[in-house]
Design an enzyme around this catalytic site. Sequence first.
Site, PDB file in Angstrom:
ATOM      1  N   LYS A  17      40.267  94.012   6.802  1.00  0.00           N
ATOM      2  CA  LYS A  17      39.285  94.291   6.443  1.00  0.00           C
ATOM      3  C   LYS A  17      40.081  94.914   4.732  1.00  0.00           C
ATOM      4  O   LYS A  17      40.630  95.626   4.035  1.00  0.00           O
ATOM      5  CB  LYS A  17      38.178  95.621   6.495  1.00  0.00           C
ATOM      6  CG  LYS A  17      37.452  94.883   8.108  1.00  0.00           C
ATOM      7  CD  LYS A  17      36.968  96.270   8.395  1.00  0.00           C
ATOM      8  CE  LYS A  17      35.893  96.327   9.426  1.00  0.00           C
ATOM      9  NZ  LYS A  17      35.034  97.219   9.741  1.00  0.00           N
ATOM     10  N   ARG A  89      44.680 102.183   5.454  1.00  0.00           N
ATOM     11  CA  ARG A  89      44.261 102.665   6.804  1.00  0.00           C
ATOM     12  C   ARG A  89      45.202 102.748   7.455  1.00  0.00           C
ATOM     13  O   ARG A  89      45.478 102.080   8.109  1.00  0.00           O
ATOM     14  CB  ARG A  89      43.121 102.186   7.354  1.00  0.00           C
ATOM     15  CG  ARG A  89      42.173 102.990   8.806  1.00  0.00           C
ATOM     16  CD  ARG A  89      41.348 102.404   9.092  1.00  0.00           C
ATOM     17  NE  ARG A  89      40.730 103.605   9.903  1.00  0.00           N
ATOM     18  CZ  ARG A  89      39.849 103.058  10.765  1.00  0.00           C
ATOM     19  NH1 ARG A  89      38.771 101.808  10.806  1.00  0.00           N
ATOM     20  NH2 ARG A  89      39.447 103.241  12.183  1.00  0.00           N
ATOM     21  N   ASP A 146      44.350 107.840  10.568  1.00  0.00           N
ATOM     22  CA  ASP A 146      43.108 108.699  10.777  1.00  0.00           C
ATOM     23  C   ASP A 146      43.776 109.887  11.840  1.00  0.00           C
ATOM     24  O   ASP A 146      42.422 110.303  12.112  1.00  0.00           O
ATOM     25  CB  ASP A 146      42.479 107.546  11.646  1.00  0.00           C
ATOM     26  CG  ASP A 146      41.007 106.647  11.730  1.00  0.00           C
ATOM     27  OD1 ASP A 146      40.758 106.925  10.224  1.00  0.00           O
ATOM     28  OD2 ASP A 146      40.431 105.750  12.161  1.00  0.00           O
ATOM     29  N   ASN A 209      33.137  99.389  18.191  1.00  0.00           N
ATOM     30  CA  ASN A 209      33.687  98.748  19.188  1.00  0.00           C
ATOM     31  C   ASN A 209      34.864  99.989  19.487  1.00  0.00           C
ATOM     32  O   ASN A 209      35.344  99.980  20.710  1.00  0.00           O
ATOM     33  CB  ASN A 209      34.624  97.273  18.305  1.00  0.00           C
ATOM     34  CG  ASN A 209      34.939  97.072  19.579  1.00  0.00           C
ATOM     35  OD1 ASN A 209      34.259  96.589  20.476  1.00  0.00           O
ATOM     36  ND2 ASN A 209      35.656  96.776  19.779  1.00  0.00           N
ATOM     37  N   ASP A 281      29.768  93.455  23.031  1.00  0.00           N
ATOM     38  CA  ASP A 281      29.160  93.672  21.037  1.00  0.00           C
ATOM     39  C   ASP A 281      27.435  93.875  21.240  1.00  0.00           C
ATOM     40  O   ASP A 281      27.327  93.514  22.755  1.00  0.00           O
ATOM     41  CB  ASP A 281      28.491  92.425  20.566  1.00  0.00           C
ATOM     42  CG  ASP A 281      28.059  92.103  19.289  1.00  0.00           C
ATOM     43  OD1 ASP A 281      26.691  93.127  19.337  1.00  0.00           O
ATOM     44  OD2 ASP A 281      28.322  91.434  18.218  1.00  0.00           O
ATOM     45  N   GLY A 329      29.230 101.510  13.309  1.00  0.00           N
ATOM     46  CA  GLY A 329      27.974 100.251  13.208  1.00  0.00           C
ATOM     47  C   GLY A 329      26.946 100.364  14.356  1.00  0.00           C
ATOM     48  O   GLY A 329      26.119  99.532  13.521  1.00  0.00           O
ATOM     49  N   GLU A 384      34.704 104.875   4.882  1.00  0.00           N
ATOM     50  CA  GLU A 384      35.796 104.313   4.864  1.00  0.00           C
ATOM     51  C   GLU A 384      36.461 104.649   3.448  1.00  0.00           C
ATOM     52  O   GLU A 384      37.901 104.486   3.459  1.00  0.00           O
ATOM     53  CB  GLU A 384      36.745 104.429   6.377  1.00  0.00           C
ATOM     54  CG  GLU A 384      35.858 104.806   7.305  1.00  0.00           C
ATOM     55  CD  GLU A 384      36.294 104.086   8.432  1.00  0.00           C
ATOM     56  OE1 GLU A 384      36.664 104.973   8.646  1.00  0.00           O
ATOM     57  OE2 GLU A 384      35.489 103.621   8.932  1.00  0.00           O
TER      58      GLU A 384
END
Length: 399
Positions: A17, A89, A146, A209, A281, A329, A384
């Site tokens: 990302k 990250r 993190d 996830n 999912d 999410g 983030e």
Amino acid sequence: MSDQLILVLNCGSSSLKGAVIDRKSGSVVLSCLGERLTTPEAVITFNKDGNKRQVPLSGRNCHAGAVGMLLNELEKHGLHDRIKAIGHRIAHGGEKYSESVLIDQAVMDELNACIPLAPLHNPANISGILAAQEHFPGLPNVGVMDTSFHQTMPERAYTYAVPRELRKKYAFRRYGFHGTSMRYVAPEAARILGKPLEDIRMIIAHLGNGASITAIKNGKSVDTSMGFTPIEGLVMGTRCGDIDPGVYSYLTSHAGMDVAQVDEMLNKKSGLLGISELSNDCRTLEIAADEGHEGARLALEVMTYRLAKYIASMAVGCGGVDALVFTGGIGENSRNIRAKTVSYLDFLGLHIDTKANMEKRYGNSGIISPTDSSPAVLVVPTNEELMIACDTAELAGIL
């Protein structure tokens, strides 16, 4: 748009990302999502001003290839020379880092040493750093850990009940993850509630996830569900969460599996996927459960029950609860998961307003508990990338 742009990279085990953030406005100038990077089907999707374009990564099925394609896209839009620093990250920073840090060789050595603690994530994070250093030579790179947010946990919360010698020799303790998300969401929730963060006993559930839950008191992390590695705690997409450690010895003795195979099974083939035998999912499982799929129904039941148990336990760390916040999410978008979880927690005074719960999805934040209800239940979309950009600009001296 200013000339002070920050490139944010978040490299997952098989994804990338990326976001170009304007330091002045905080707006996203360009973003990208690279998927299935370890396979021949690798693709990268660019988003500029709402216009999306997907490009195959044929022959470049790795993070370096994805960063190279991102570089081409930046040059195409005249953004490359406006990038002033790059923020990364980092999943696991170990015990050493309680805040973000400029990346040098000593930091790289520490991150490599932490690979056994986050084998799915740290190698990808390191690949992203190396690719950025190659494609953007001379620019400062910043690591945003993190784990750093959770360095405020008290000893009673992070200590494992194993011999002291092992704890000291191997830095064996609870670390926690999703700290960058917590740093953004906590003050946003306080702003919505109109109260100082330090006055709110807050529990934040970051559900994606990967999923974890954190207890925040006086504005600081006092407990969290993920542990020495990101596998502990909640039921996740493919990770089992809490499990009897005896499973390792049993499966190696009776199922013909070695430790590496058990580890892969618990990290990549368990969780929602393992229970449902259908998907990791949550959206797919909710649809399937409504259509009568027993595995999907059970997976969601186990997930929400475990989550509710953890919320109740985190109230101990906070000494009570004033606010429960959903993010990530799933937390931001699944009204059913939120409603089912909170239904277990009426004994804590937690309730959901059905209409508000329906409305607070797809980027909408706000309170989803009844107006006369206390504690409050909220939805706060995380950001983030913005947190990483802010840390990067500060450490790189970009005002």
